[in-house]
Design a protein around this motif. Sequence first.
Motif, PDB file in Angstrom:
ATOM      1  N   LEU A 147       0.723  -1.108  -0.239  1.00  0.00           N
ATOM      2  CA  LEU A 147       0.250   0.267  -0.114  1.00  0.00           C
ATOM      3  C   LEU A 147       0.616   0.909  -0.012  1.00  0.00           C
ATOM      4  O   LEU A 147       2.060   1.577   0.874  1.00  0.00           O
ATOM      5  N   LEU A 148       0.871   2.602  -0.462  1.00  0.00           N
ATOM      6  CA  LEU A 148       1.178   3.596  -0.951  1.00  0.00           C
ATOM      7  C   LEU A 148       0.599   4.634   0.302  1.00  0.00           C
ATOM      8  O   LEU A 148      -0.313   4.435   0.505  1.00  0.00           O
ATOM      9  N   LEU A 149       1.550   4.754   1.225  1.00  0.00           N
ATOM     10  CA  LEU A 149       1.275   5.273   2.384  1.00  0.00           C
ATOM     11  C   LEU A 149       2.308   7.291   2.276  1.00  0.00           C
ATOM     12  O   LEU A 149       3.398   7.042   1.409  1.00  0.00           O
ATOM     13  N   ILE A 150       1.909   7.989   2.630  1.00  0.00           N
ATOM     14  CA  ILE A 150       2.693   9.483   2.648  1.00  0.00           C
ATOM     15  C   ILE A 150       2.731   9.772   4.464  1.00  0.00           C
ATOM     16  O   ILE A 150       1.832   9.595   4.964  1.00  0.00           O
ATOM     17  N   ARG A 151       4.083  10.213   4.410  1.00  0.00           N
ATOM     18  CA  ARG A 151       4.129  10.749   5.488  1.00  0.00           C
ATOM     19  C   ARG A 151       3.919  12.674   5.619  1.00  0.00           C
ATOM     20  O   ARG A 151       4.570  13.179   4.580  1.00  0.00           O
ATOM     21  N   ARG A 152       2.909  12.740   6.649  1.00  0.00           N
ATOM     22  CA  ARG A 152       2.947  14.268   6.226  1.00  0.00           C
ATOM     23  C   ARG A 152       3.566  15.269   6.755  1.00  0.00           C
ATOM     24  O   ARG A 152       3.734  15.056   7.660  1.00  0.00           O
ATOM     25  N   PRO A 200      -2.343   8.721   0.362  1.00  0.00           N
ATOM     26  CA  PRO A 200      -2.012  10.390  -0.235  1.00  0.00           C
ATOM     27  C   PRO A 200      -3.638  10.792  -0.290  1.00  0.00           C
ATOM     28  O   PRO A 200      -5.193   9.907  -0.222  1.00  0.00           O
ATOM     29  N   GLY A 201      -3.969  12.012  -0.523  1.00  0.00           N
ATOM     30  CA  GLY A 201      -5.118  12.700  -0.131  1.00  0.00           C
ATOM     31  C   GLY A 201      -5.811  13.606   0.018  1.00  0.00           C
ATOM     32  O   GLY A 201      -4.531  14.840   0.662  1.00  0.00           O
ATOM     33  N   GLY A 202      -6.251  14.872   0.533  1.00  0.00           N
ATOM     34  CA  GLY A 202      -6.403  15.989   0.703  1.00  0.00           C
ATOM     35  C   GLY A 202      -7.620  16.227   0.178  1.00  0.00           C
ATOM     36  O   GLY A 202      -8.973  15.519   0.043  1.00  0.00           O
ATOM     37  N   GLU A 231      -4.235  15.377  -6.264  1.00  0.00           N
ATOM     38  CA  GLU A 231      -3.715  15.566  -4.862  1.00  0.00           C
ATOM     39  C   GLU A 231      -2.587  13.990  -5.753  1.00  0.00           C
ATOM     40  O   GLU A 231      -1.873  14.407  -4.393  1.00  0.00           O
ATOM     41  N   VAL A 232      -2.938  12.988  -5.140  1.00  0.00           N
ATOM     42  CA  VAL A 232      -1.812  11.872  -5.631  1.00  0.00           C
ATOM     43  C   VAL A 232      -0.264  12.413  -6.577  1.00  0.00           C
ATOM     44  O   VAL A 232       0.616  12.334  -6.306  1.00  0.00           O
ATOM     45  N   LEU A 233      -0.643  13.255  -7.525  1.00  0.00           N
ATOM     46  CA  LEU A 233       0.060  13.613  -8.208  1.00  0.00           C
ATOM     47  C   LEU A 233       0.738  14.861  -7.748  1.00  0.00           C
ATOM     48  O   LEU A 233       2.348  14.542  -7.344  1.00  0.00           O
ATOM     49  N   GLU A 234       0.945  15.182  -7.044  1.00  0.00           N
ATOM     50  CA  GLU A 234       1.177  16.056  -5.580  1.00  0.00           C
ATOM     51  C   GLU A 234       2.010  15.704  -4.972  1.00  0.00           C
ATOM     52  O   GLU A 234       2.896  16.177  -4.977  1.00  0.00           O
ATOM     53  N   GLU A 235       1.692  14.726  -4.063  1.00  0.00           N
ATOM     54  CA  GLU A 235       2.193  13.914  -3.014  1.00  0.00           C
ATOM     55  C   GLU A 235       2.498  13.030  -3.709  1.00  0.00           C
ATOM     56  O   GLU A 235       3.530  12.434  -2.978  1.00  0.00           O
ATOM     57  N   THR A 236       2.701  12.298  -4.307  1.00  0.00           N
ATOM     58  CA  THR A 236       3.182  11.143  -4.612  1.00  0.00           C
ATOM     59  C   THR A 236       4.272  11.308  -5.865  1.00  0.00           C
ATOM     60  O   THR A 236       5.182  10.404  -6.286  1.00  0.00           O
ATOM     61  N   GLY A 237       4.054  12.115  -7.163  1.00  0.00           N
ATOM     62  CA  GLY A 237       4.638  11.839  -8.297  1.00  0.00           C
ATOM     63  C   GLY A 237       3.872  10.991  -8.763  1.00  0.00           C
ATOM     64  O   GLY A 237       4.192  11.215 -10.494  1.00  0.00           O
ATOM     65  N   LEU A 238       3.134  10.168  -8.635  1.00  0.00           N
ATOM     66  CA  LEU A 238       2.330   9.092  -9.554  1.00  0.00           C
ATOM     67  C   LEU A 238       1.046   9.942  -9.812  1.00  0.00           C
ATOM     68  O   LEU A 238       0.440  10.423  -9.590  1.00  0.00           O
ATOM     69  N   CYS A 248      -7.142   3.097  -6.567  1.00  0.00           N
ATOM     70  CA  CYS A 248      -6.260   3.846  -7.318  1.00  0.00           C
ATOM     71  C   CYS A 248      -5.186   2.433  -7.939  1.00  0.00           C
ATOM     72  O   CYS A 248      -4.702   2.131  -7.361  1.00  0.00           O
ATOM     73  N   ALA A 249      -5.579   2.952  -9.245  1.00  0.00           N
ATOM     74  CA  ALA A 249      -4.388   2.185 -10.162  1.00  0.00           C
ATOM     75  C   ALA A 249      -3.546   3.510 -10.497  1.00  0.00           C
ATOM     76  O   ALA A 249      -3.794   4.282 -11.427  1.00  0.00           O
ATOM     77  N   ILE A 250      -2.221   2.866 -10.542  1.00  0.00           N
ATOM     78  CA  ILE A 250      -1.172   3.959 -10.920  1.00  0.00           C
ATOM     79  C   ILE A 250      -0.391   3.514 -12.968  1.00  0.00           C
ATOM     80  O   ILE A 250      -1.047   2.421 -13.259  1.00  0.00           O
ATOM     81  N   THR A 251      -1.111   4.562 -13.309  1.00  0.00           N
ATOM     82  CA  THR A 251      -0.852   4.476 -14.670  1.00  0.00           C
ATOM     83  C   THR A 251       0.401   5.689 -15.387  1.00  0.00           C
ATOM     84  O   THR A 251       0.418   5.389 -16.228  1.00  0.00           O
ATOM     85  N   GLY A 252       1.334   6.089 -14.344  1.00  0.00           N
ATOM     86  CA  GLY A 252       2.751   7.077 -14.919  1.00  0.00           C
ATOM     87  C   GLY A 252       3.012   7.508 -13.539  1.00  0.00           C
ATOM     88  O   GLY A 252       2.898   7.126 -12.204  1.00  0.00           O
ATOM     89  N   GLY A 253       4.017   7.929 -14.148  1.00  0.00           N
ATOM     90  CA  GLY A 253       5.060   8.668 -12.416  1.00  0.00           C
ATOM     91  C   GLY A 253       6.148   8.302 -12.315  1.00  0.00           C
ATOM     92  O   GLY A 253       6.160   6.662 -11.791  1.00  0.00           O
ATOM     93  N   ASP A 254       7.197   8.633 -11.098  1.00  0.00           N
ATOM     94  CA  ASP A 254       7.841   7.936 -10.520  1.00  0.00           C
ATOM     95  C   ASP A 254       7.562   8.548  -8.870  1.00  0.00           C
ATOM     96  O   ASP A 254       7.448   9.457  -8.719  1.00  0.00           O
ATOM     97  N   LEU A 255       7.548   7.295  -7.656  1.00  0.00           N
ATOM     98  CA  LEU A 255       7.622   7.672  -6.344  1.00  0.00           C
ATOM     99  C   LEU A 255       8.735   8.972  -6.141  1.00  0.00           C
ATOM    100  O   LEU A 255       9.973   9.042  -6.123  1.00  0.00           O
ATOM    101  N   SER A 256       7.984   9.678  -5.237  1.00  0.00           N
ATOM    102  CA  SER A 256       9.082  10.601  -5.054  1.00  0.00           C
ATOM    103  C   SER A 256       7.944  11.728  -4.362  1.00  0.00           C
ATOM    104  O   SER A 256       6.561  12.152  -4.847  1.00  0.00           O
ATOM    105  N   ALA A 257       8.015  12.102  -2.998  1.00  0.00           N
ATOM    106  CA  ALA A 257       7.088  13.478  -1.820  1.00  0.00           C
ATOM    107  C   ALA A 257       6.959  14.322  -2.581  1.00  0.00           C
ATOM    108  O   ALA A 257       8.608  15.223  -2.981  1.00  0.00           O
TER     109      ALA A 257
END
Length: 140
Positions: free
Chosen positions: A23-28, A40-42, A57-64, A91-100
């Motif tokens: 599971l994808l998690l972000i640290r706030r 991720p979300g907002g 939100e997912v793109l802004e927070e994770t780059g995905l 949600c399913a990933i369609t592109g991008g690279d993981l980065s906070a």
Amino acid sequence: MNDDHIRRIRCVGALVRDGRDRLLLIRRGRDPGAGLWSIPGGKVEPGESDPEALTREVLEETGLAVAVGDHVGSVERPAPGGLFEIHDYRCAITGGDLSAGDDADAATWVDLAMFTTLRDRNAVVEGLWETLAEWGELPG
């Protein structure tokens, strides 16, 4: 107290998994929940649909980049001056690279063992573990 006068803030959350069922998690990086791990979300901005807000939100927070799927469930959490109404979607990933980015100061994939460790260290936002367990959405 009458519920009709409580300010409700619509929010969205993403349940994103990789090919290993992690599971994808972000640290706030900011309050609410600064320093804690969450999905991720907002907030949904005026004029946005849930899928539009979630994609942003997912793109802004994770780059995905993600495609928004099924609605999994909703929860309410205390917010300054009201309540956050959080609607979570698969949600399913369609592109991008993981980065906070944005208000996330870290992003990572967690399996059940790592998620359990984070929970045991009180490093996960309140109610996330219990809600995901109830919905059958804990990582593999």
